[in-house]
Design an enzyme around this catalytic site. Structure first.
Site, PDB file in Angstrom:
ATOM      1  N   GLU A  36      54.889  26.377   9.857  1.00 10.55           N
ATOM      2  CA  GLU A  36      54.953  26.514  11.326  1.00 10.55           C
ATOM      3  C   GLU A  36      53.588  27.017  11.776  1.00 10.55           C
ATOM      4  OE1 GLU A  36      57.529  25.653  13.105  1.00 10.55           O
ATOM      5  OE2 GLU A  36      59.085  25.474  11.577  1.00 10.55           O
TER       6      GLU A  36
ATOM      7  N   CYS B 211      52.578  30.384  19.960  1.00 19.10           N
ATOM      8  CA  CYS B 211      52.219  29.098  19.360  1.00 19.10           C
ATOM      9  C   CYS B 211      52.480  27.974  20.348  1.00 19.10           C
ATOM     10  CB  CYS B 211      52.981  28.879  18.066  1.00 19.10           C
ATOM     11  SG  CYS B 211      54.757  29.062  18.261  1.00 19.10           S
TER      12      CYS B 211
HETATM   13  P1  NAD Z   1      47.230  34.004  10.463  1.00 16.39           P
HETATM   14  O1  NAD Z   1      47.177  32.644   9.899  1.00 16.39           O
HETATM   15  O2  NAD Z   1      45.969  34.776  10.558  1.00 16.39           O
HETATM   16  O3  NAD Z   1      48.232  34.915   9.583  1.00 16.39           O
HETATM   17  C1  NAD Z   1      49.593  34.569   9.440  1.00 16.39           C
HETATM   18  C2  NAD Z   1      50.145  35.190   8.182  1.00 16.39           C
HETATM   19  O4  NAD Z   1      49.633  34.501   7.038  1.00 16.39           O
HETATM   20  C3  NAD Z   1      49.790  36.663   7.964  1.00 16.39           C
HETATM   21  O5  NAD Z   1      50.933  37.340   7.497  1.00 16.39           O
HETATM   22  C4  NAD Z   1      48.699  36.600   6.902  1.00 16.39           C
HETATM   23  O6  NAD Z   1      48.589  37.765   6.132  1.00 16.39           O
HETATM   24  C5  NAD Z   1      49.189  35.440   6.066  1.00 16.39           C
HETATM   25  N1  NAD Z   1      48.176  34.750   5.242  1.00 16.39           N
HETATM   26  C6  NAD Z   1      46.936  34.388   5.592  1.00 16.39           C
HETATM   27  N2  NAD Z   1      46.355  33.698   4.588  1.00 16.39           N
HETATM   28  C7  NAD Z   1      47.259  33.624   3.574  1.00 16.39           C
HETATM   29  C8  NAD Z   1      47.256  33.048   2.279  1.00 16.39           C
HETATM   30  N3  NAD Z   1      46.205  32.396   1.812  1.00 16.39           N
HETATM   31  N4  NAD Z   1      48.365  33.147   1.529  1.00 16.39           N
HETATM   32  C9  NAD Z   1      49.461  33.786   1.991  1.00 16.39           C
HETATM   33  N5  NAD Z   1      49.524  34.360   3.223  1.00 16.39           N
HETATM   34  C10 NAD Z   1      48.436  34.281   3.997  1.00 16.39           C
HETATM   35  O7  NAD Z   1      47.929  33.890  11.903  1.00 16.39           O
HETATM   36  P2  NAD Z   1      48.069  34.976  13.053  1.00 16.39           P
HETATM   37  O8  NAD Z   1      46.744  35.235  13.681  1.00 16.39           O
HETATM   38  O9  NAD Z   1      48.866  36.147  12.583  1.00 16.39           O
HETATM   39  O10 NAD Z   1      49.003  34.200  14.096  1.00 16.39           O
HETATM   40  C11 NAD Z   1      48.519  33.307  15.063  1.00 16.39           C
HETATM   41  C12 NAD Z   1      48.689  31.887  14.614  1.00 16.39           C
HETATM   42  O11 NAD Z   1      50.045  31.636  14.250  1.00 16.39           O
HETATM   43  C13 NAD Z   1      48.389  30.879  15.714  1.00 16.39           C
HETATM   44  O12 NAD Z   1      47.683  29.809  15.167  1.00 16.39           O
HETATM   45  C14 NAD Z   1      49.771  30.447  16.178  1.00 16.39           C
HETATM   46  O13 NAD Z   1      49.794  29.192  16.807  1.00 16.39           O
HETATM   47  C15 NAD Z   1      50.510  30.454  14.891  1.00 16.39           C
HETATM   48  N6  NAD Z   1      51.952  30.545  15.100  1.00 16.39           N
HETATM   49  C16 NAD Z   1      52.696  29.425  14.882  1.00 16.39           C
HETATM   50  C17 NAD Z   1      54.057  29.454  15.123  1.00 16.39           C
HETATM   51  C18 NAD Z   1      54.909  28.221  14.938  1.00 16.39           C
HETATM   52  O14 NAD Z   1      56.110  28.369  14.884  1.00 16.39           O
HETATM   53  N7  NAD Z   1      54.335  27.030  14.854  1.00 16.39           N
HETATM   54  C19 NAD Z   1      54.663  30.642  15.538  1.00 16.39           C
HETATM   55  C20 NAD Z   1      53.872  31.766  15.716  1.00 16.39           C
HETATM   56  C21 NAD Z   1      52.507  31.704  15.496  1.00 16.39           C
END
Ligand code: NAD
Length: 518
Positions: free
Chosen positions: A264, A298
């Site tokens: 997602e 998102c």
């Molecule tokens: P992010 O990608 O920086 O982090 C998200 C999560 O992933 C965190 O818990 C982080 O620690 C983890 N993470 C990062 N790299 C990883 C790896 N290599 N392995 C395992 N875990 C890892 O995102 P963010 O800044 O917290 O959130 C914003 C983003 O999330 C935006 O792009 C938004 O559109 C997206 N988002 C999408 C949805 C959806 O349902 N499509 C919902 C909410 C947010």
């Protein structure tokens, strides 16, 4: 109130809210990961990250929990989720306020996030009596062909900062009724709300005899902890919510060990305003879609395609709304736009606006607001940018309140532009002409996972499957039949006759064993 007094009271309030749900950060005061509130930038708690070996041990315990939980009848598992929903109801105010303090959402949206958790629990309770398979007509005489769904195993949930608890619940409520154990790695920016929810689950589990230790596990930490979870072969399903950059890595990692990833990821959502649109209604929907949650959903509306026939009637009114929307402390009732999560988000927003200007964009708003807001937070005026075309920053997701507005001449042009970006999460159309709306919803219309009519792109209900296409990752969560991703499918053919016919008319008559076909 002085800044020092404000600092003291926010931190104290967080401690009190956590105590309400029986949770407390385990980091010693002054040690561990510092958690900041975006309201003021101040430290509101310290919390210790788990180590890689602690994470691995916890996954082992979750796997053990799964082995017994899968044997508990599904409706009983539903009862566990019903009790979880009750606990959330009872603690909605405290949890909602914690969301506001840790993420910066306005109070109504913080409460809305908890309501979303309650709603998905209710959905999952009903689902626990409807985990249905299929029976198909067999091509062989005296045979039955069927499929059933079994628990998958440990479900790993990696969540983003902007829905710090609802995303866990979308996954966990379904996973629990499906017979799975859940291991959750929340965003490193929002561990406190996660801690609060984990405490509520543990309280429910403690008075539920069949709930094994390790059924629901929280792993606080950063990317490294997420990597442990994502790489562990004892976790057959990984649901990862966050940026496309994260999903690109996680998706490949999970695929490399033949696990299942529910991705997602980022969106770049659009709305189209047609000549027949009800502009009053469109204005309200666009305002919430683009400015709500300070542009940090998102599904936030990021691109607006307005037909030239209504451009001058709509865009000046919208620009005026942008200039007047109350930005400020999300804990006060008159604020509609709270702060960005941190300075990096502010810098990314300013960089995108610079890029937009360089590409010929006319920027309204977007500057940092310092008057009338708590010091230390990154409060911005939402930006509306009139763009000459879909170039530069318009093609990317900048996680901030920037709405790019473009003029179009036809619906075909608008749909073509809408679909011509790498992301495919959410979209909507404003029109009272059913030819427009049906075209938009047809196979040649929007290419997104979500396509709304006379509504904005954000604020999805839990009853439908949620997710998007292309670089949004292709995953589906929440309602409809999204539950199937948390189970494994078993197809069975049953022979209740005394012959052994083979499918497709194949014969295999081994001497002395008799015919295989009757
Ligand atoms: P992010 O990608 O920086 O982090 C998200 C999560 O992933 C965190 O818990 C982080 O620690 C983890 N993470 C990062 N790299 C990883 C790896 N290599 N392995 C395992 N875990 C890892 O995102 P963010 O800044 O917290 O959130 C914003 C983003 O999330 C935006 O792009 C938004 O559109 C997206 N988002 C999408 C949805 C959806 O349902 N499509 C919902 C909410 C947010």
């Amino acid at each position: 109130m002085t800044q020092a007094a404000a600092r003291h009271s926010l931190r104290d309030e967080v401690a009190a809210l956590l105590a309400t749900v029986g949770a407390a950060p385990d980091g010693p005061s002054g040690g561990g990961r510092a958690v900041h509130s975006p309201l003021t930038g101040e430290i509101i708690a310290e919390i210790r990250d788990v180590s890689a070996s602690e994470a691995s041990d916890a996954i082992g315990r979750a796997h053990e929990a799964f082995l017994s939980w899968r044997r508990v009848p599904a409706p009983r598992r539903g009862e566990f989720v019903r009790l979880l929903g009750e606990a959330l109801r009872a603690n909605k105010d405290a949890l909602g306020r914690l969301v506001t303090i840790e993420v910066g959402k306005i109070v109504s949206e913080g409460l809305g996030e908890v309501q979303e958790m309650i709603d998905i629990c209710d959905f999952a309770v009903g689902l626990s009596r409807q985990l249905h398979g299929l029976t198909m007509g067999s091509e062989r005489p005296d045979h039955r062909l069927m499929e059933q769904w079994h628990p998958a195993g440990v479900v790993g949930v990696v969540s983003a900062f902007n829905f710090p608890v609802a995303v866990w619940c979308w996954n966990a409520a379904l996973a629990f009724v499906c017979g799975d154990a859940v291991v959750w790695k929340p965003s490193e920016k929002t561990p406190l709300t996660a801690l609060a929810v984990q405490s509520l689950v543990e309280r429910v589990a403690a008075r539920f005899p069949e709930a094994p230790a390790g059924l629901s596990t929280l792993l606080v930490g950063g990317r490294e902890v997420g990597e442990v979870l994502v790489g562990d072969a004892r976790v057959p399903v990984v649901s990862a919510t966050g940026s496309t950059a994260m999903g690109r890595v996680v998706g490949q990692r999970v695929a490399g060990r033949f696990g299942r990833a529910i991705l997602e990821l980022g969106g770049n959502n659009a709305s189209i305003v047609c000549p027949s649109a009800d502009l009053d209604l469109a204005l309200r929907a666009i305002a919430f879609g683009a400015m709500g949650t300070a542009g940090q959903r998102c599904t936030t509306l990021r691109r607006l395609f307005v037909h030239e026939a209504v451009y001058d009637a709509l865009v000046p009114r919208l620009t005026a709304l942008y200039a007047s929307v109350p930005v400020g402390d999300p804990l006060t009732s008159d604020s509609l736009v709270g702060p960005l999560i941190d300075e990096a988000a502010f810098a990314a927003m300013q960089a995108a606006l610079e890029e937009a200007r360089a590409a010929g964009g006319r920027v309204h708003g977007g500057e940092r607001q310092v008057e009338g807001v708590p010091a230390g937070g990154f409060y911005v005026r939402p930006a509306l940018v009139e763009m000459p075309g879909q170039t530069g920053p318009v093609r990317h997701e900048t996680f901030a309140p920037i709405l790019y507005v473009m003029k179009v001449r036809t619906l075909d042009e608008a749909i073509g532009l809408q679909n011509d970006v790498p992301q495919g999460l959410s979209s909507s159309i404003f029109s009272t002409d059913m030819r427009d709306t049906e075209r938009f919803l047809s196979a040649t219309g929007s290419d997104c996972g979500i396509a709304n009519v006379n509504m904005g792109s954000s604020g999805a209900e839990i009853g439908g499957a949620f997710g998007g296409e292309k670089e949004t990752g292709g995953g589906r969560e929440s309602g409809s039949d999204a539950w199937k991703a948390y189970m494994r499918r078993m197809t069975s053919a049953i022979n209740y006759g005394d012959a052994m016919p083979l499918a497709q008319g194949v014969t295999f008559d081994v001497a002395g064993t008799g015919p295989v076909a009757s």
